[in-house]
Design a protein around this motif. Structure first.
Motif, short mmCIF file in Angstrom:
data_model
loop_
_atom_site.label_atom_id
_atom_site.label_comp_id
_atom_site.label_asym_id
_atom_site.label_seq_id
_atom_site.Cartn_x
_atom_site.Cartn_y
_atom_site.Cartn_z
N UNK A 55 0.83 -1.21 0.00
CA UNK A 55 0.00 0.00 0.00
C UNK A 55 0.86 1.26 0.00
N UNK A 56 2.12 1.11 -0.31
CA UNK A 56 3.07 2.22 -0.36
C UNK A 56 3.01 3.09 0.89
N UNK A 57 3.29 2.48 2.04
CA UNK A 57 3.18 3.21 3.30
C UNK A 57 4.38 4.13 3.53
N UNK A 58 4.21 5.06 4.46
CA UNK A 58 5.35 5.87 4.89
C UNK A 58 5.97 5.27 6.15
N UNK A 59 5.09 4.66 6.95
CA UNK A 59 5.54 4.18 8.26
C UNK A 59 5.29 2.68 8.37
N UNK A 60 6.30 1.95 8.80
CA UNK A 60 6.09 0.54 9.10
C UNK A 60 6.50 0.29 10.55
N UNK A 61 5.55 -0.21 11.32
CA UNK A 61 5.86 -0.59 12.69
C UNK A 61 6.27 -2.06 12.68
#
Lengths: 320, 319, 324
Positions: free
Chosen positions: A172-178
């Protein structure tokens, strides 16, 4: 600019017995404060490491960051939006698609009845996006083959599964990955492969990571800033260099001392005292005082606040 | 176990052909090595096929009055009738109906009622089990309490109760037509509880797994998570229960029919045949009772054994 | 060297499956002397636990010892069955597992479990056993041992439970302790305590220890010698300091280099390409050759030399200067 801004974050769990048991046994509700008054900020395109032992609340914080849990108090703002209170659905949706998570157990985090292709593109499909060829592209980016898209998770090893999880997180083309203990279920050599992959992807996609781990060495290797948690509170926050070379909080010192060292042949470590207290009835004052070698009267009475000491933030009365 | 799913819920083109995947699977391997499973599968298949193709196999249509000859009544098996000289493999009953044919047609009714009742119980049980397991809270409490209360009554009693109520409210002229459907609903309603319990238990386990969290994270709606993520993963215990329930449902149907509250004499099931047959037991016409009873026993036993094997095969930990 | 307590010679464990026989342990030999801690290290599936289970006769059928010998204090034990093996397990071999709850009976107080074990294996009176139980609990660092002796396992924390397990493993004065990932389920601070405890008690009593773990750091701190396993085979055997600082087997070298600690200050970790082969697909020749940067044609053709002495099972062992 800070991508994540966490203020006074608190989470309380109700761990009481059922109502009838409480009435019969004449007990009140039992509340567990898993996270208490945590403050930190994460800059865009950086890696923030959260480290702590069991009961430190690190996973709870991670789940609140991505919106799987709602805070009992305080706030999490991501790109200036508080997911728990924001009423504008479009804004919430926009921020949500910027957040992804990688889980600890690569065997439980992939639906065993789904093909890898469907697993990887689910975040896109769930939003009604077009996912043609996306799974194949992502699988190649995480070091697997496009042919793997048609297989089922059970055909892969732990490390390969974690790569599939990473591919899903990227879709989903995220900016943040936890990342919640992304490598603790993996063997050392596989861990190295996955951590390297994570570093590469961070550079290529401009990602921000929140890395949750109990392993100091992993956090040290990956992070730009490290926050040390003890019983739901942030006790020390600093850059890795500062934290490892100029340790300020006695708990961090104890952790560093207790961690096994590769060159510590026959080392007789200075043994930590005691064990982590029951989080339902935490000690008064500084929660660490019963195990702290330098505790004084004030530590038993007053809870230390996080304050700036040199280049670090420390929650200890005696740190300087 | 996962391999079994390959051919069941495979959504896209397989790399290997489904037949190949199945033949390579552990489940097929254990199947091949279990004589009981192989034999009961063969028996069940033969019985089901002969029930389905009853009109082609049966020598006579026992429910077509035109083909009946009262003179053929009470013909013993494999012996020519004293008056007409006709002979019947399993003999005839009082009205000259070929027992072999009535068994084939009766098995159709029995199997239809059994399968339909189990499907009904399954759909109801899975739905309620998924909802109570995933949603939790008061919804769960209410559903599971109802289930607990129902579990305290013997299921045959529940079925008779439902059957009685339904019979009371249907107009008399529809009773015979409705009887089969009422039977299905009565048995189904008495049987949904175990599906609901098992599905709820499995759902509680699955919903804590991280793949469900990953789906929640991207904003999947609860119904989508339940149907697309959890349901496929709770199906294998359901399959086991469904098979064993099928045997029980067939017996329950036979019991109800035997008690005279089930399938009407115009559409006799195996249970109805047994009830008819037991009237002639003491007058010496043993075949009218024995052959339907043996068929029921074989059918129920082989389905049950198949279910037992399936449970062991899908649950290696229980072995 | 002091007396050899456990001696494993050319041990192979086989599991027949429908696609063929797999060998989770293949031709492994090593010794453990009294008072010595041998670390057995390897990644998951390397066969390290399976070797330990073979020693205590706890292989789950159809897994079985296909070849080789196991000697304990000069007598051969690999063929022992049933009651004889059970007696040996309690008396001569103590066990500590990853999850302390699997070794403790939840229905008996820890005092009862300790005294029962001692009465079964030692010629002492009940009163004596009681005294020794309290002493044992004190020794493993349980505060207020005399009061807590009647407590049940669930009343202890994870670290305390593991201490009780150690007391239980040691109370019949065995000559060998097999500790299978004893600290994996514990927090770092508790892990350090347990490792130190195990180390101290076994040194003091001269108990031999087989410490099975995946954690190189734990091995470094606790073990005297180390056996590195790969795909069911022994890759390298030697003194901890030698193996960890100057590994001779390319696999050990790669493993050491891929820990974040060893790469301090670097942006990328050293990585061994590929993964350990599945047990049914172990390649011919040296099992490590497909991943080995030094592999030559000999490595593909001939199985690596088997070792029982301190050495690497490698045709071309690394010299100290070759390791970067």
């Amino acid at each position: 600019m800070a991508l994540i801004s966490v203020k006074n974050l608190t989470r309380v769990f109700d761990v009481s017995k059922p109502w009838l048991n409480r009435v019969i046994e004449r007990r009140g509700k039992a509340l567990l404060t898993a996270v208490s008054d945590v403050d930190f900020e994460v800059a865009e395109r950086s890696t923030y490491g959260l480290v702590g032992e069991s009961g430190s609340g690190k996973s709870t914080i991670g789940r609140m960051l991505v919106g799987l849990l709602t805070p009992s108090g305080g706030s999490v703002e991501i790109e200036g939006v508080n997911l728990a209170t924001e009423t504008d659905a479009a804004k919430v949706d926009a921020v949500r698609s910027d957040i992804q998570m990688i889980f600890q157990d690569p065997f439980a985090s992939l639906n065993p009845r789904w093909r890898v292709r469907d697993i990887v593109v689910e975040p896109v499909v769930a939003r009604g996006g077009d996912a043609t060829g996306l799974a194949e592209k992502l699988l190649e980016q995480v070091g697997l083959s496009a042919l793997d898209a048609g297989k089922f998770p059970h055909e892969f090893s732990g490390g390969q599964r974690q790569r599939i999880c990473i591919a899903r997180a990227l879709s989903s083309e995220p900016k943040l990955i936890v990342c919640d203990e992304p490598t603790s279920a993996l063997d050392v050599s596989v861990q190295a492969q996955v951590l390297n992959l994570m570093s590469d992807l961070k550079d290529n996609f401009g990602l921000t990571y929140v890395l949750i781990s109990h392993d100091l060495t992993v956090v040290q290797h990956m992070s730009d800033v490290i926050g040390v948690l003890y019983l739901g509170r942030l006790v020390e926050e600093a850059t890795p260099e500062e934290l490892f070379n100029n340790t300020k909080h006695p708990y961090t010192k104890m952790l560093l001392e207790a961690a096994p060292q590769m060159d510590g042949f026959g080392r007789e470590a200075e043994l930590p005292e005691g064990e982590i207290p029951d989080p339902i009835n935490p000690p008064s004052g500084c929660a660490f005082h019963p195990r702290c070698p330098i505790a004084e009267t004030i530590c038993r009475q007053e809870r230390p606040l996080l304050r700036q000491v040199g280049n670090a933030r420390v929650a200890c009365h005696l740190a300087q | 176990m996962t391999e079994l799913s390959d051919h069941k819920v495979a959504p896209k083109v397989a790399q290997k052909s489904r037949l190949r995947v199945f033949l390579d699977s552990d489940i097929y391997y254990t199947f091949r090595r279990s004589p009981i499973a192989v034999i009961s599968t063969i028996v069940v298949t033969i019985l089901i096929l002969s029930a389905v193709f009853a009109p082609l196999i049966a020598p006579t249509n026992p429910f077509n009055p035109a083909s009946l000859n009262l003179m053929n009544g009470f013909t013993p098996p494999m012996a020519p009738n004293a008056f007409t000289g006709e002979s019947f493999i399993l003999g005839t009953d009082d009205q000259g109906r070929d027992v072999f044919s009535t068994i084939l047609y009766g098995m159709r009714i029995s199997l239809f009622v059994g399968v339909a009742a189990v499907l009904f119980a399954m759909v109801l049980g899975i739905t309620l089990g998924l909802i109570s397991g995933y949603v939790g809270g008061w919804t769960e409490t209410i559903i599971m309490r109802v289930a607990d209360v129902q579990l305290t009554f013997p299921s045959i009693l529940v079925a008779m109760l439902i059957f009685g109520i339904a019979k009371g409210i249907t107009p008399i002229e529809y009773r015979d037509q409705m009887a089969i459907w009422v039977l299905i609903i009565a048995i189904g309603l008495s049987d949904w509880v175990q599906f609901a319990r098992v599905v709820r238990g499995a759902t509680l386990v699955e919903k804590r797994k991280e793949y469900v969290e990953a789906a929640r994270l991207i904003g999947r709606k609860p119904y989508a998570i339940m149907l697309r993520h959890i349901l496929p993963n709770v199906l294998s215990p359901v399959l086991v229960i469904a098979t064993i329930s099928l045997a029980l449902a067939i017996i329950a149907e036979a019991t109800l029919s035997f008690l005279g509250v089930g399938a009407p004499p115009t559409q006799p099931s195996l249970g109805t045949l047994i009830r008819i047959g037991q009237g002639f037991l003491f007058s010496g016409e043993w075949w009218i009772l024995l052959f339907p009873a043996l068929t029921l026993l074989t059918l129920a036993l082989s389905v049950n054994l198949l279910g037992d094997w399936l449970r062991d095969a899908l649950n290696p930990r229980l072995r | 060297m002091s007396d050899t307590v456990l001696s494993i010679r050319n041990l192979s464990v086989e599991i027949p499956t429908r696609t063929g026989v797999v060998k989770p342990v293949d031709g492994v030999s090593y010794d453990i002397s009294a008072g010595e801690i041998l670390g057995v290290v390897g990644e998951s599936g390397a066969g390290k636990s399976m070797a330990g289970n073979a020693v205590i006769g706890l292989l789950n059928p159809p897994a079985h010892i296909a070849k080789g010998e196991i000697w304990l204090n000069g007598s051969r034990i690999d063929a022992l069955k049933g009651e004889a093996m059970r007696r040996l397990r309690g008396k001569e071999i103590g066990m500590v597992f990853q999850d302390p709850l699997t070794s403790l009976n939840p229905l008996l107080s820890i005092g009862d479990q300790l005294t029962e074990t001692m009465l079964t294996h030692l010629p002492i009176s009940r009163a004596e056993a009681n005294n020794r139980a309290v002493a044992a609990l004190e020794e493993v660092g349980i505060p207020g041992a005399a009061e807590r002796i009647d407590s049940y396992p669930h009343e202890f924390s994870g670290g305390m439970r593991q201490r009780v397990v150690i007391a239980l493993a040691l109370c019949a004065e065995p000559s060998l302790i097999i500790a299978d990932e004893p600290t994996t389920a514990l927090d770092v601070s508790v892990q350090a305590q347990i490792i130190a405890l195990l180390k101290r008690l076994c040194r003091d009593r001269g108990t031999a220890v087989m410490l099975i773990t995946h954690d190189m750091g734990v091995i470094a701190e606790a073990a005297d010698r180390v056996a590195v396993m790969y795909a069911g085979r022994l890759a390298e055997l030697g003194r901890v300091r030698d193996v960890l600082t100057q590994p001779q087997h390319p696999y050990t070298a790669g493993l050491m280099a891929s820990t974040p600690l060893a790469s301090a200050g670097k942006t990328r970790l050293h990585q061994i390409e590929g993964a350990m082969p599945r047990l049914d697909k172990v390649p011919d020749g040296c099992p490590f050759h497909p991943r080995c940067t030094y592999a030559e044609s000999k490595c593909r053709a001939a199985p690596a030399p088997q070792i029982s002495q301190d050495h690497a099972a490698c045709w071309f062992p690394l010299m100290a200067e070759k390791v970067s």
